[in-house]
Write an enzyme that holds these catalytic residues in place. Structure first.
Site, PDB file in Angstrom:
ATOM      1  N   SER A 116       1.822   1.000   3.058  1.00 12.15           N
ATOM      2  CA  SER A 116       1.190   0.691   1.773  1.00 12.15           C
ATOM      3  C   SER A 116       2.219   0.748   0.646  1.00 12.15           C
ATOM      4  CB  SER A 116       0.027   1.667   1.533  1.00 12.15           C
ATOM      5  OG  SER A 116      -0.804   1.200   0.498  1.00 12.15           O
ATOM      6  N   ASP A 236      -7.932  -6.335   5.500  1.00 16.83           N
ATOM      7  CA  ASP A 236      -7.449  -5.394   4.478  1.00 16.83           C
ATOM      8  C   ASP A 236      -7.818  -5.907   3.087  1.00 16.83           C
ATOM      9  OD1 ASP A 236      -6.027  -3.685   2.815  1.00 16.83           O
ATOM     10  OD2 ASP A 236      -4.163  -3.827   3.946  1.00 16.83           O
ATOM     11  N   HIS A 266      -6.991  -1.583   6.152  1.00 19.67           N
ATOM     12  CA  HIS A 266      -5.711  -1.175   5.571  1.00 19.67           C
ATOM     13  C   HIS A 266      -5.035  -0.063   6.376  1.00 19.67           C
ATOM     14  CE1 HIS A 266      -2.763  -0.620   2.408  1.00 19.67           C
ATOM     15  NE2 HIS A 266      -3.040   0.681   2.345  1.00 19.67           N
TER      16      HIS A 266
END
Length: 353
Positions: A116, A236, A266
């Site tokens: 991320s 996601d 995600h």
């Protein structure tokens, strides 16, 4: 695949601004195939949230090193306050190059692993020193904030006007990222119960720094030249899988691989059902094994010459090792993983698995 035994250790260091940071490592009992450096996501931390990653990669033969960013996890600083995104990048650079310079690791391959927001950190580490890293694993990287969770442009404009007046205010309107990121309800609840994970509203300056960083990366994807594996769940809604496709298409490196997982969210390595997590880690380990199996590819990056210790201070019982004699810096030694004598750090926990 035979799983190797490994040791887990924790320590504290001080960054160039004098802030105490938490660091941890998972190290195989035998000589590691290569080094993997973790870059965790926004609000996350390494010792608990990324434990599965550390264990799996160490069991596959890799030495894994993590560090909680300032204000994150067990590190000191205002909770999840990012004054400058470059501070995170510089702290990771100082510590990870310091590790790489130690005698037992100088000849090892060096890989970045970013999840991320940590994907953005990894890419910026590469851009800071393009010839240093052998490759990067980017899991749902934050190269762009998804339009589905980004505040309205009017809101962004308003917040930008007051960021220097109220930088730490928790006023940024956002959706519940945990609900949006982690599919498995049991794992989602475990993450929500992790007190080291910041779950309040983002601070104003933090949100704007993340937004600007992602926008800058989006405009400079063609400057990426290191080998990489990018993995993204097609469902996601936190980071946009389309930008991972753009990274794959625009990056200048010849050695690039993309894995898109239909139906996955995600949290590929921590929020999916076990079977999905197994699949993702199998892809990661296979990619690493292929690149570490070719010794020639590991010699194409900048070799380590001497120790990079100028901005890293080890902490012993809460006191910097520099506090008594400023002219001396900690020296990397071959006993660094064997107890308190290894570089003079404050060892918090150590276990064998």
């Amino acid at each position: 695949m035979k799983k190797l035994r490994f040791e887990y250790e924790e320590e504290y260091i001080k960054n160039s601004r004098g802030v105490e940071l938490f660091a941890c490592r998972w190290v195989p009992s035998s000589s590691p195939r290569a080094l993997v450096f973790l870059c965790h996501g926004y609000a996350m931390e390494c010792s608990s949230f990324m434990r599965e990653c550390g264990i799996r990669l160490a069991a596959a033969g890799y030495a894994v090193f993590g560090m909680d960013y300032e204000g994150h996890g067990r590190s000191k600083g205002a909770r999840c306050y990012i004054k400058k995104f470059s501070n995170i990048v510089n702290d990771c650079y100082d510590y990870y190059t310091f590790i790489s310079a130690q005698e037992e690791y100088k000849e090892k391959g060096r890989f970045l692993y970013g999840e991320s927001m940590g994907g953005a950190v990894a890419l910026l580490l590469h851009k800071k020193y393009p010839s240093f890293w052998n490759g990067a694993i980017l899991v749902a990287p934050m190269c762009k904030i998804s339009e589905k969770v980004k505040p309205h442009p009017v809101v962004i404009n308003l917040l930008t006007r007051v960021e220097d007046i109220i930088p730490k205010w928790k006023i940024v309107p956002t959706k519940d990222v945990i609900d949006a990121a982690f599919k498995d309800p049991v794992k989602r609840e475990e993450i929500r119960n992790n007190k080291l994970i910041y779950q309040d509203k983002p601070r104003l300056k933090t949100a704007l720094e993340m937004l600007r960083t992602s926008m800058d990366l989006e405009e400079t994807l063609h400057e990426i030249t290191l080998p990489f594996l990018v993995l993204h769940g097609e469902a996601d809604i936190v980071t946009d899988p389309e930008i991972s496709k753009a990274l794959f298409e625009k990056a200048s490196t010849r050695d690039k691989t993309i894995k898109l997982y239909p139906g996955m969210w995600h949290g590929l390595t921590s929020g999916e059902p076990d079977a999905n997590v197994d699949l993702v880690f199998a892809d990661i380990v296979n990619w690493l094994d292929v690149r570490t199996g070719d010794s020639a590819s590991l010699t194409t990056v900048t070799p380590i010459r001497g120790n990079n210790t100028s901005n890293v201070e080890k902490v012993v019982d809460g006191v910097s090792n520099n506090s008594q004699e400023k002219s001396k810096r900690p020296q990397a030694t071959s006993t660094h993983l064997c107890g308190l004598n290894g570089g003079g750090r404050r060892l918090v926990h150590r276990s064998s698995m």
